[in-house]
Structures are given as structure tokens and as C-alpha cells.
Scaffold this motif. Structure first.
Motif, PDB file in Angstrom:
ATOM      1  N   LYS A  41       1.047  -1.006  -0.008  1.00 16.10           N
ATOM      2  CA  LYS A  41      -0.102  -0.337   0.326  1.00 16.10           C
ATOM      3  C   LYS A  41       0.513   1.543   0.006  1.00 16.10           C
ATOM      4  CE  LYS A  41      -3.906  -1.986   0.112  1.00 16.10           C
ATOM      5  NZ  LYS A  41      -5.022  -2.341  -0.233  1.00 16.10           N
ATOM      6  N   ARG A  42       2.012   1.284  -0.445  1.00 14.90           N
ATOM      7  CA  ARG A  42       3.175   2.555  -0.177  1.00 14.90           C
ATOM      8  C   ARG A  42       4.336   2.956   0.241  1.00 14.90           C
ATOM      9  NH1 ARG A  42       0.477   7.585  -2.825  1.00 14.90           N
ATOM     10  NH2 ARG A  42       2.677   9.370  -2.275  1.00 14.90           N
ATOM     11  N   ASN A  43       3.696   1.889   1.198  1.00 16.01           N
ATOM     12  CA  ASN A  43       4.542   1.749   3.043  1.00 16.01           C
ATOM     13  C   ASN A  43       5.718   1.920   2.769  1.00 16.01           C
ATOM     14  OD1 ASN A  43       2.580  -0.341   2.325  1.00 16.01           O
ATOM     15  ND2 ASN A  43       4.083  -1.266   4.054  1.00 16.01           N
ATOM     16  N   PRO A  44       6.585   3.050   3.118  1.00 21.88           N
ATOM     17  CA  PRO A  44       7.717   2.321   2.638  1.00 21.88           C
ATOM     18  C   PRO A  44       9.188   1.195   3.556  1.00 21.88           C
ATOM     19  CG  PRO A  44       7.626   4.430   4.271  1.00 21.88           C
ATOM     20  CD  PRO A  44       6.434   3.928   3.242  1.00 21.88           C
ATOM     21  N   LEU A  45       9.522   0.306   2.905  1.00 19.97           N
ATOM     22  CA  LEU A  45       9.545  -1.324   4.162  1.00 19.97           C
ATOM     23  C   LEU A  45      10.756  -0.758   4.735  1.00 19.97           C
ATOM     24  CD1 LEU A  45       8.127  -3.819   1.213  1.00 19.97           C
ATOM     25  CD2 LEU A  45       6.987  -2.970   3.225  1.00 19.97           C
ATOM     26  N   TRP A  46      11.782  -0.398   5.846  1.00 18.60           N
ATOM     27  CA  TRP A  46      13.041  -0.394   6.597  1.00 18.60           C
ATOM     28  C   TRP A  46      13.571  -1.520   6.807  1.00 18.60           C
ATOM     29  CZ3 TRP A  46      13.414   4.858   6.174  1.00 18.60           C
ATOM     30  CH2 TRP A  46      12.658   5.515   5.853  1.00 18.60           C
ATOM     31  N   PRO A  47      14.449  -1.266   6.730  1.00 21.69           N
ATOM     32  CA  PRO A  47      15.551  -2.378   7.197  1.00 21.69           C
ATOM     33  C   PRO A  47      15.264  -3.116   8.233  1.00 21.69           C
ATOM     34  CG  PRO A  47      16.882  -0.498   6.308  1.00 21.69           C
ATOM     35  CD  PRO A  47      15.307   0.002   6.675  1.00 21.69           C
ATOM     36  N   ASN A  48      15.711  -3.780   8.663  1.00 22.20           N
ATOM     37  CA  ASN A  48      14.951  -4.275   9.998  1.00 22.20           C
ATOM     38  C   ASN A  48      15.895  -3.558  11.811  1.00 22.20           C
ATOM     39  OD1 ASN A  48      13.905  -6.793   9.475  1.00 22.20           O
ATOM     40  ND2 ASN A  48      15.614  -8.034   9.599  1.00 22.20           N
ATOM     41  N   GLY A  49      14.336  -3.351  12.092  1.00 33.25           N
ATOM     42  CA  GLY A  49      15.221  -2.532  13.030  1.00 33.25           C
ATOM     43  C   GLY A  49      15.317  -1.346  13.314  1.00 33.25           C
ATOM     44  N   VAL A  50      14.860  -0.734  12.027  1.00 33.90           N
ATOM     45  CA  VAL A  50      14.319   0.663  11.999  1.00 33.90           C
ATOM     46  C   VAL A  50      12.890   0.650  11.963  1.00 33.90           C
ATOM     47  CG1 VAL A  50      14.608   2.663  10.510  1.00 33.90           C
ATOM     48  CG2 VAL A  50      16.804   1.130  10.963  1.00 33.90           C
ATOM     49  N   VAL A  51      12.184   2.085  12.329  1.00 28.95           N
ATOM     50  CA  VAL A  51      10.889   2.462  11.757  1.00 28.95           C
ATOM     51  C   VAL A  51      11.080   4.146  11.135  1.00 28.95           C
ATOM     52  CG1 VAL A  51       9.830   0.873  13.736  1.00 28.95           C
ATOM     53  CG2 VAL A  51      10.796   3.391  14.403  1.00 28.95           C
ATOM     54  N   GLY A  52      10.191   4.202  10.516  1.00 26.49           N
ATOM     55  CA  GLY A  52      10.201   5.455   9.901  1.00 26.49           C
ATOM     56  C   GLY A  52       9.381   6.053   9.214  1.00 26.49           C
ATOM     57  N   SER A  53       9.366   6.793   8.320  1.00 25.65           N
ATOM     58  CA  SER A  53       8.295   7.633   7.498  1.00 25.65           C
ATOM     59  C   SER A  53       9.188   8.690   6.261  1.00 25.65           C
ATOM     60  CB  SER A  53       7.480   7.961   8.335  1.00 25.65           C
ATOM     61  OG  SER A  53       6.283   8.897   8.003  1.00 25.65           O
ATOM     62  N   ILE A  54       7.856   9.074   5.417  1.00 30.71           N
ATOM     63  CA  ILE A  54       8.698  10.115   4.721  1.00 30.71           C
ATOM     64  C   ILE A  54       7.227  10.742   4.163  1.00 30.71           C
ATOM     65  CG2 ILE A  54       9.454  10.274   1.897  1.00 30.71           C
ATOM     66  CD1 ILE A  54      11.239   7.680   2.227  1.00 30.71           C
ATOM     67  N   SER A  55       8.057  12.145   4.022  1.00 27.14           N
ATOM     68  CA  SER A  55       7.256  13.216   3.347  1.00 27.14           C
ATOM     69  C   SER A  55       7.596  14.071   1.976  1.00 27.14           C
ATOM     70  CB  SER A  55       6.123  13.911   4.219  1.00 27.14           C
ATOM     71  OG  SER A  55       5.370  14.617   4.193  1.00 27.14           O
ATOM     72  N   HIS A  56       6.284  14.499   1.111  1.00 23.17           N
ATOM     73  CA  HIS A  56       7.614  15.410   0.164  1.00 23.17           C
ATOM     74  C   HIS A  56       6.350  16.721  -0.023  1.00 23.17           C
ATOM     75  CE1 HIS A  56       6.304  11.217  -1.888  1.00 23.17           C
ATOM     76  NE2 HIS A  56       7.520  11.381  -1.151  1.00 23.17           N
ATOM     77  N   VAL A  57       6.408  17.088   0.070  1.00 24.08           N
ATOM     78  CA  VAL A  57       5.483  18.554  -0.611  1.00 24.08           C
ATOM     79  C   VAL A  57       6.843  19.602  -1.020  1.00 24.08           C
ATOM     80  CG1 VAL A  57       6.049  20.250   2.043  1.00 24.08           C
ATOM     81  CG2 VAL A  57       3.657  20.056   0.319  1.00 24.08           C
TER      82      VAL A  57
END
Ligand SMILES: CC(C)(COP(=O)(O)OP(=O)(O)OC[C@H]1O[C@@H](n2cnc3c(N)ncnc32)[C@H](O)[C@@H]1OP(=O)(O)O)[C@@H](O)C(=O)NCCC(=O)NCCS
Length: 258
Positions: free
Chosen positions: A98-114
Motif C-alpha cells: 500500500k505504498r508504505n515504505p519498507l524499512w530495514p530490520n530494527g528501524v522505524v521511519g516515515s517519508i513525506s514530500h511537498v
């Protein structure tokens, strides 16, 4: 923001990527990387120059989408460098169903652009269970009128206006906070949920914190806490919100969710 740790990263190329700003947000402790880019200077070859793999779905997209995806993934690569040695250099952030970024194990993260800016927030999974970031340009009065009823109910908007916020700031803030919450919780719920599922219930203006409360049934269905603190930054024409935290019941980096 904690300017002590801020530094301008070197430019990889002088045309597409502009200033890159990296800080540890002192309120949340997450690494935030902001990356300016120039759409007019985008070329597909930049993917290999910047060390980012272009996924098939992006190869089929229009140049504007390719450019924003590249800037977002570049910001992510810069942010992940700070999490070494947990993360190997060169690891790619994939794309989920669902377009969610897949982070490496042991990481949480998020992206935005405007517009011409991409931002990425990352943290060690041992520090945070969920993390979402969103940046929005202040909505125009027309857009506010069009989407107000979808984004927030009257009570939510009045709550923010009672603190002296204009209609435009109030609605953009609620919108951005809800988007950041969506990104933060999607990996746990693995389903789309609408703006009506969360309600703005408290504004602590001096702490730059908006509290969102999930609907009881939704929270119970997914075994989630009901309240989330959304940390916001108000710019002159934009709003950035970071929503992150730890689920209750966590033990040594893991958590019990029933
Ligand atoms: C997915 C959504 C939140 C993206 O927000 P946006 O303002 O359109 O775009 P942004 O630039 O801020 O964010 C885009 C990034 O969000 C991330 N993203 C997209 N879908 C995601 C998901 N399901 N889970 C987590 N992150 C997601 C991606 O990294 C994406 O960038 P990329 O495709 O280049 O990797 C938005 O399009 C959406 O569908 N919103 C409806 C759901 C919602 O917000 N509900 C409110 C619940 S209270």
C-alpha cells in the motif's frame, strides 16, 4: 529542533539535490532529514548517481513522481546513515503493498514530500514502535472549505480556533496530524482508515502538541492505545507533524499487543 547536531550534508550533485539538513528532533529524539530538490533538473540517471534503486512502479510513473520518490529515498538514505551500525550502507527502502515504505530490520521511519522538499524521519526500533511524518503547505481558504467536513468535525476545528489559530492553520494542522498518525499506524493495522477514525481532542500550544484520539472500536479492533501526541512545527507557509511513540506493554524492544 536541536541545532547542535544539525549539519549541512555535502551536495552529491549540484543540480537536482539542493540543501540537505539533518537534525535530531529534541522533542521526539528522532532523526529528521530534510532535502530540497529541483524538479526541473530531474533526470532518471540520477537514481544510479545517487545510489537509489528505481522500482518498476516508479519507472512507469511520470517524471514528477520519479523526482519526489528519489528525493524522499535520498533523504531516507541520509537519515539511515545515522543509524549505523544497525543499518548497512547501501540498504534500500522498499515499497510495501500500500505504498508504505519498507524499512530495514530494527528501524522505524516515515517519508513525506511537498513541493520541492522531501523529509524523512527515522529511529531505532528499540526506541520507537511507531513513527509517522507529514509536511503540508498551508491550505488555501478554498481548499479548507472543500475538505473541512471530510478532515475534521466542527468540535475539532473549534477546539483549535479557541486557541487563536486561524481556520487555515487549524485545518491544515489537523489534516497533517492525521496523515502522520496514519503513516505511523499503518504498519500495525495494515489497513486504510479514514479521517473520522481519529479526533483532535487536546491542543497544547506551548508544547506544540496536538493530541489525537482514536475511535474506541477501531482502537479495540487493532489492540491500540487510544491517544497519540502529534508534535508539530509551524512554518510561515507550511506545517510539519511528527507522531511517534512506544506501545504500552513493550518489554526489551518488543511489545505485547494481545
Ligand atoms: C498515504 C498518504 C497518508 C500519503 O500522504 P500525502 O500527503 O499524499 O503524501 P506525502 O508526501 O506526505 O507522503 C507520501 C509518503 O507517505 C508514505 N506512505 C504512503 N502510503 C503509506 C502507508 N500506507 N503507510 C505508511 N506510509 C505511507 C510513502 O513513503 C510516501 O512517499 P513515497 O511513495 O515517495 O515513498 C495519503 O495519500 C492518504 O492516503 N491518506 C488517507 C489516509 C489518512 O490519512 N487517514 C487519516 C487517518 S486519521
Amino acid at each position: 529542533m536541536q541545532e547542535v547536531t544539525a549539519k549541512i550534508m555535502p551536495r552529491v550533485d549540484s543540480h537536482f539535490i539542493g540543501k540537505v539538513h539533518s537534525v535530531v528532533d529534541e522533542r521526539t529524539g528522532v532523526r529528521l532529514v530534510t532535502c530540497e530538490f529541483t524538479l526541473a533538473n530531474y533526470q532518471p540517471v540520477l537514481y544510479s548517481e545517487l545510489g537509489i534503486v528505481m522500482p518498476e512502479s516508479i519507472a512507469r510513473a511520470v517524471p514528477k513522481r520519479q523526482a519526489e520518490f528519489l528525493a524522499g529515498r535520498y533523504a531516507a538514505a541520509m537519515a539511515l546513515q545515522h543509524l549505523a551500525p544497525v543499518v548497512d550502507r547501501g540498504l534500500q527502502v522498499g515499497i510495501g503493498e500500500k505504498r508504505n515504505p519498507l524499512w530495514p530490520n530494527g528501524v522505524v521511519g516515515s517519508i513525506s514530500h511537498v513541493g520541492t522538499v522531501a523529509v524523512c524521519a527515522v529511529s531505532h526500533g528499540t526506541d520507537k514502535d511507531y513513527l509517522g511524518i507529514d509536511v503540508e503547505v498551508l491550505m488555501s481558504a478554498r481548499v479548507c472549505r472543500e475538505i473541512a467536513a471530510i478532515v475534521a468535525n466542527r468540535q475539532e476545528r473549534e477546539l483549535l480556533k479557541a486557541h487563536g489559530l486561524s481556520d487555515r492553520v487549524a485545518l491544515t494542522l489537523i489534516f497533517s496530524a492525521k496523515e502522520s498518525l496514519f503513516k505511523a499506524l499503518y504498519p500495525s493495522v495494515k489497513d486504510y482508515f479514514g479521517f473520522e477514525v481519529a479526533e483532535a481532542c487536546e491542543l497544547r500550544l506551548n508544547e506544540h502538541t496536538l493530541v489525537l484520539r482514536l475511535a474506541e472500536r477501531f482502537a479495540a479492533k487493532h489492540n491500540l492505545p487510544r491517544e497519540y501526541e502529534c508534535q508539530f512545527t509551524l512554518g510561515e507557509h507550511w506545517i510539519q507533524v511528527v507522531t511517534c511513540g512506544v506501545f504500552p506493554g513493550r518489554i526489551s524492544g518488543a511489545y505485547f499487543r494481545g
